[in-house]
Design an enzyme around this catalytic site. Structure first.
Site, mmCIF file in Angstrom:
data_model
loop_
_atom_site.group_PDB
_atom_site.id
_atom_site.type_symbol
_atom_site.label_atom_id
_atom_site.label_comp_id
_atom_site.label_asym_id
_atom_site.label_seq_id
_atom_site.Cartn_x
_atom_site.Cartn_y
_atom_site.Cartn_z
ATOM 1 N N LYS A 313 15.014 124.792 49.235
ATOM 2 C CA LYS A 313 15.727 125.256 48.047
ATOM 3 C C LYS A 313 14.864 126.151 47.170
ATOM 4 O O LYS A 313 13.642 126.215 47.303
ATOM 5 C CB LYS A 313 16.272 124.057 47.266
ATOM 6 C CG LYS A 313 17.405 123.372 48.025
ATOM 7 C CD LYS A 313 18.316 122.558 47.155
ATOM 8 C CE LYS A 313 19.561 122.130 47.937
ATOM 9 N NZ LYS A 313 20.460 121.268 47.157
ATOM 10 N N ARG A 348 17.928 114.968 53.443
ATOM 11 C CA ARG A 348 18.737 115.960 54.166
ATOM 12 C C ARG A 348 17.896 117.221 54.335
ATOM 13 O O ARG A 348 17.500 117.853 53.349
ATOM 14 C CB ARG A 348 20.017 116.244 53.376
ATOM 15 C CG ARG A 348 20.987 117.211 54.026
ATOM 16 C CD ARG A 348 22.258 117.356 53.174
ATOM 17 N NE ARG A 348 23.232 118.257 53.782
ATOM 18 C CZ ARG A 348 23.264 119.568 53.562
ATOM 19 N NH1 ARG A 348 22.389 120.125 52.728
ATOM 20 N NH2 ARG A 348 24.166 120.312 54.153
#
Length: 374
Positions: A313, A348
């Protein structure tokens, strides 16, 4: 801890994790049924906008509880129970997901425009699922407990995908993976896609809108009996990143998830089948994301298994000289390990083999610490 009024709200975060809990009887408590034991509780009370914090040793918790006013004491008791209550395993086809150790969820995007690996698993003209099937089997072989298959990008600015196209992207892959050894999760916020994925063999529903985007989602999820991931996002509309910012991102995200859990349970959903995700990156600034990562342990007080998705991210790039998406492996593993060290049950990730290896090494150290005899 200072005396509080009946209108105060309390938040509890387990801290002081121990490597060798067996040497400190009655001075620690086990975090759910994980491999983590905490020796202290960081208590934060908020009353009329003013906050106060106290660090309370576990063995002194009963005495502190006696001094609390009602209903503060009742809520504190419930939060502590959530921290220490074992999570029930999830039956996912042939796979049983037990929460006594962390699990790796592999990300499989069947989209041409995902922020990280857009088009990589889409196949020729977006119609051939074989590349995605091969990638999923590789993830399962590498040790992923769950494969999360998505057919719509939810990156900032992404265009919405018609549910029919989303179904065409995910269903053929799910049908081929039902016996791959891993649990299969469908990453969608549309009820029709959930129905099609479940019919194809999916075991888990992962909805970034916490079953709010589509009016039928709650009913579909409930009728299916499948576990569901409820993620926090500032909006359940077309753009899940749209929001007005936060006063305190940690407590506001906690409160939102707590209320959403209550609403879903009230609607008839089984609480034992709910997993929560604070939604890193969704409508949250770098400072917000860092605050959430530094306070992940607080979310265990919700009483549900915790899923963290920080892989590749933007926060990693922001903290590492704007490293591009394909050069964020080190940061992704650092965040995944931090989440695991805070007791997160599921991480995840895009990079499954590397993350599984890191988790296995962590597990080896935890086993050695718990069983050590000096």
């Amino acid at each position: 801890m200072e005396a509080q009024s009946a209108h105060s709200k309390i938040y509890m975060k387990p801290v002081g994790f121990l490597d060798n809990p067996q040497y400190f009887d009655e001075q620690n408590s086990r975090l759910n049924n994980s491999l983590m034991w905490f020796s202290q509780i960081e208590c934060t009370t908020i009353d009329e906008g003013k906050s106060a914090r106290a660090l309370v040793p576990v063995e002194q918790w009963p005495q502190l509880l006696e001094k609390m006013v009602e209903p503060l004491a009742e809520r504190a008791t419930a939060l502590f129970a959530n921290l220490t209550r074992p999570h029930a395993p999830l039956q996912c086809g042939e796979r049983v997901i037990r929460f006594d150790q962390p699990h790796v969820m592999g990300i499989l995007n069947r989209t041409p425009d995902s922020f990280s690996d857009g088009g990589k698993h889409a196949g020729k003209n977006g119609s051939d699922p074989q590349a995605a099937i091969d990638a999923a089997f590789n993830m399962a072989t590498a040790g992923a407990s769950i494969i999360d298959i998505g057919g719509e990008s939810t990156r900032p600015g992404a265009e919405a995908v018609w549910e029919g196209d989303e179904i065409k992207r995910v269903v053929p892959v799910i049908e081929k993976l039902t016996h791959c050894g891993a649990a299969i999760s469908v990453d969608t916020r549309k009820a029709a896609v959930m129905e099609a994925a479940i019919a194809a063999g999916a075991h888990i529903i992962n909805d970034i809108s916490a079953l709010l985007h589509d009016k039928r989602s709650l009913e579909v999820a409930g009728v299916s009996g499948k576990p569901v991931v409820l993620m926090h996002a500032p909006s359940s509309g077309k753009d899940p990143h749209k929001g007005n910012g936060y006063g305190n991102v940690v407590t506001e995200t906690f409160d939102w998830l707590e209320q959403r859990i209550a609403d879903v349970v009230e609607a008839g959903f089984e609480r034992e089948k709910i997993i929560v995700d604070p939604g890193l990156g969704f409508g949250k600034s770098l400072a917000d994301n860092l605050a959430l990562m530094n306070n992940l342990a607080m979310f265990h007080a919700l009483g549900q298994p915790l899923l963290i998705g920080a892989s590749r991210k933007r926060m990693i790039g922001a903290l590492s000289k704007e490293a591009p998406v394909d050069q964020r492996l080190g940061g992704s593993i650092a965040l995944a390990l931090h989440a695991i060290q805070q007791g997160a049950q599921i991480v995840r990730v895009h990079d499954v083999p590397e993350t599984v290896q890191a988790a296995q090494v962590w597990r080896g150290m935890r086993d050695a610490g718990v069983t050590a005899r000096v």
